[in-house]
Design an enzyme around this catalytic site. Sequence first.
Site, short mmCIF file in Angstrom:
data_model
loop_
_atom_site.label_atom_id
_atom_site.label_comp_id
_atom_site.label_asym_id
_atom_site.label_seq_id
_atom_site.Cartn_x
_atom_site.Cartn_y
_atom_site.Cartn_z
NE ARG A 91 -4.23 -1.56 0.25
CZ ARG A 91 -5.30 -1.73 1.02
NH1 ARG A 91 -5.55 -0.90 1.99
NH2 ARG A 91 -6.13 -2.72 0.77
NE ARG A 95 -7.33 5.09 2.89
CZ ARG A 95 -8.14 4.20 3.46
NH1 ARG A 95 -9.38 4.53 3.75
NH2 ARG A 95 -7.70 2.99 3.76
NE ARG A 113 -9.76 8.96 -1.84
CZ ARG A 113 -10.16 8.56 -0.66
NH1 ARG A 113 -10.33 7.28 -0.42
NH2 ARG A 113 -10.37 9.42 0.31
CG ASP A 159 -8.89 -3.38 -4.28
OD1 ASP A 159 -8.34 -2.77 -3.36
OD2 ASP A 159 -9.67 -4.34 -4.09
CE1 TYR A 207 -13.01 -7.78 1.48
CE2 TYR A 207 -11.47 -9.42 0.64
CZ TYR A 207 -11.77 -8.39 1.51
OH TYR A 207 -10.83 -7.97 2.41
O1 CP3 Z 1 0.16 -1.99 -2.40
C1 CP3 Z 1 -0.18 -1.08 -3.17
O2 CP3 Z 1 0.21 0.10 -3.05
C2 CP3 Z 1 -1.05 -1.42 -4.39
C3 CP3 Z 1 -2.43 -1.15 -4.22
C4 CP3 Z 1 -3.37 -2.11 -3.51
C5 CP3 Z 1 -4.62 -1.68 -3.04
N1 CP3 Z 1 -5.31 -2.77 -2.60
C6 CP3 Z 1 -5.10 -0.29 -3.07
C7 CP3 Z 1 -6.20 0.09 -2.19
C8 CP3 Z 1 -3.28 -3.48 -3.28
C9 CP3 Z 1 -2.12 -4.44 -3.54
C10 CP3 Z 1 -4.53 -3.88 -2.71
C11 CP3 Z 1 -4.84 -5.28 -2.36
C12 CP3 Z 1 -6.04 -5.57 -1.57
N2 CP3 Z 1 -7.28 -5.00 -1.68
C13 CP3 Z 1 -6.13 -6.59 -0.60
C14 CP3 Z 1 -5.03 -7.55 -0.25
C15 CP3 Z 1 -3.99 -6.92 0.58
C16 CP3 Z 1 -4.44 -6.52 1.94
O3 CP3 Z 1 -4.41 -5.31 2.22
O4 CP3 Z 1 -4.79 -7.41 2.73
C17 CP3 Z 1 -7.44 -6.59 -0.09
C18 CP3 Z 1 -7.99 -7.50 0.97
C19 CP3 Z 1 -8.17 -5.58 -0.78
C20 CP3 Z 1 -9.60 -5.23 -0.64
C21 CP3 Z 1 -9.78 -3.85 -0.17
N3 CP3 Z 1 -9.51 -2.75 -0.95
C22 CP3 Z 1 -10.23 -3.41 1.09
C23 CP3 Z 1 -10.61 -4.32 2.24
C24 CP3 Z 1 -10.23 -2.02 1.05
C25 CP3 Z 1 -10.72 -1.08 2.10
C26 CP3 Z 1 -9.74 -0.95 3.21
C27 CP3 Z 1 -9.20 0.45 3.26
O5 CP3 Z 1 -7.99 0.59 3.49
O6 CP3 Z 1 -10.00 1.38 3.09
C28 CP3 Z 1 -9.75 -1.61 -0.20
C29 CP3 Z 1 -9.54 -0.23 -0.67
C30 CP3 Z 1 -8.18 0.14 -1.13
N4 CP3 Z 1 -7.37 -0.59 -1.95
C31 CP3 Z 1 -7.52 1.37 -0.83
C32 CP3 Z 1 -6.29 1.34 -1.50
C33 CP3 Z 1 -5.24 2.43 -1.54
C34 CP3 Z 1 -8.11 2.50 -0.02
C35 CP3 Z 1 -9.00 3.27 -0.95
C36 CP3 Z 1 -9.11 4.74 -0.62
O7 CP3 Z 1 -9.98 5.06 0.20
O8 CP3 Z 1 -8.37 5.53 -1.20
#
Ligand code: CP3
Length: 356
Positions: A28, A32, A41, A78, A155
């Site tokens: 990540r 944010r 964003r 994602d 999911y």
């Molecule tokens: O690592 C990176 O920088 C690449 C980007 C990346 C995102 N999601 C961006 C993201 C990667 C590799 C993921 C993988 C992902 N997504 C996983 C597996 C890794 C982990 O974290 O366990 C999972 C389970 C998801 C599903 C997901 N996407 C969830 C549960 C959420 C909400 C949680 C949160 O932090 O709000 C997301 C949203 C998400 N994916 C964000 C980002 C930057 C936040 C979105 C935002 O509000 O800007």
Amino acid sequence: MNTSLQNDVFLRALLRQPVPYTPVWMMRQAGRYLPEYRATRAKAGSFLQLCQTPDLTCEVTLQPLRRYPLDAAILFSDILTIPHAMGLGLQFETGEGPVIQRPVRTAADVARLGVPDPAQELRYVMDAVSLIRRELHGKVPLIGFAGSPWTVGTYCVEGGSSRDFARIKGMMYDEPKTLHALLEVLTQATIGYLRAQIAAGAQAIMIFDTWGSILTPDCYREFSLDYMTRIVNALPREAEGRIVPRIVFTKGAGALLSDMASIDCDALGVDWTTDLAIARRLVSDQKALQGNLDPCVLYAQPERIREQVARVLASYGKGHGHVFNLGHGIHPAIAPEHAGAMIRAVRELSPAYHAA
Ligand code: CP3
């Protein structure tokens, strides 16, 4: 495509080849905690719009590399792009995480699912990968990724994030055939998706299995590990004349690591609940390891961060197959300078572990 690479320390470490220092990137790393991410964003309108607009996807992928001397870039996207492409209706509600509007609950729901065409429904991801590769100018390698079928399946069945995974585990014990059919279609989709990312320019691949460790060891093998094995086996070993290393990360894997060593991958991700010295023994030093600083360490002051980085480096010890990372994604409330302190500490302290 420009195929020369100025910094291949990350790729070499994944292959357990000699490196001068321990490469580092952060799960990540675009997110944010960075004000420039929040601004982009806002310009995109939403997280999903950001993922679907290649120019902006490329911009946020590159943002952390402008701040820090990272050894890899990761595609900004994602793991839920696949259910989105399958038409399950994906939304991100602020503060609530992902919501799947049409969850998969019955054999009839599974039977309706088709494998998306990466060149059509997921074209925006491939366009982003090509654009990022162009804009990276060979500075560092680009990681492509997908979720494990099991994790993406949670999911799809639960309809979003879950505390107890009651629905998918109920399905697993009551109707294993239905769950296997869902995992099968997700596996086919993921194979096509990752092959397309490699064709578009991804230079390493990571599979995120966030929820594998909520299973019993037997169920883990049957419902998560076997599908990840099949995905890895279906990926091309080389592209652009170079090996494309594969990383598999089951969060909380611990004792499962010895089973995971059977996957034909190059590296395993490890979270902070397993000591790297123990992880190294569990995989008989046959895989590179990626991890495993507790992301909460970054709430502490830079001197404390440096001490904890030193502990992680020491726990892996001497030898080449270590990629430094957090044990899970960086939290949104972390001060960007604290991430910088971690990366600086890795650069300064790690060469001692690679000296002849
Ligand atoms: O690592 C990176 O920088 C690449 C980007 C990346 C995102 N999601 C961006 C993201 C990667 C590799 C993921 C993988 C992902 N997504 C996983 C597996 C890794 C982990 O974290 O366990 C999972 C389970 C998801 C599903 C997901 N996407 C969830 C549960 C959420 C909400 C949680 C949160 O932090 O709000 C997301 C949203 C998400 N994916 C964000 C980002 C930057 C936040 C979105 C935002 O509000 O800007």
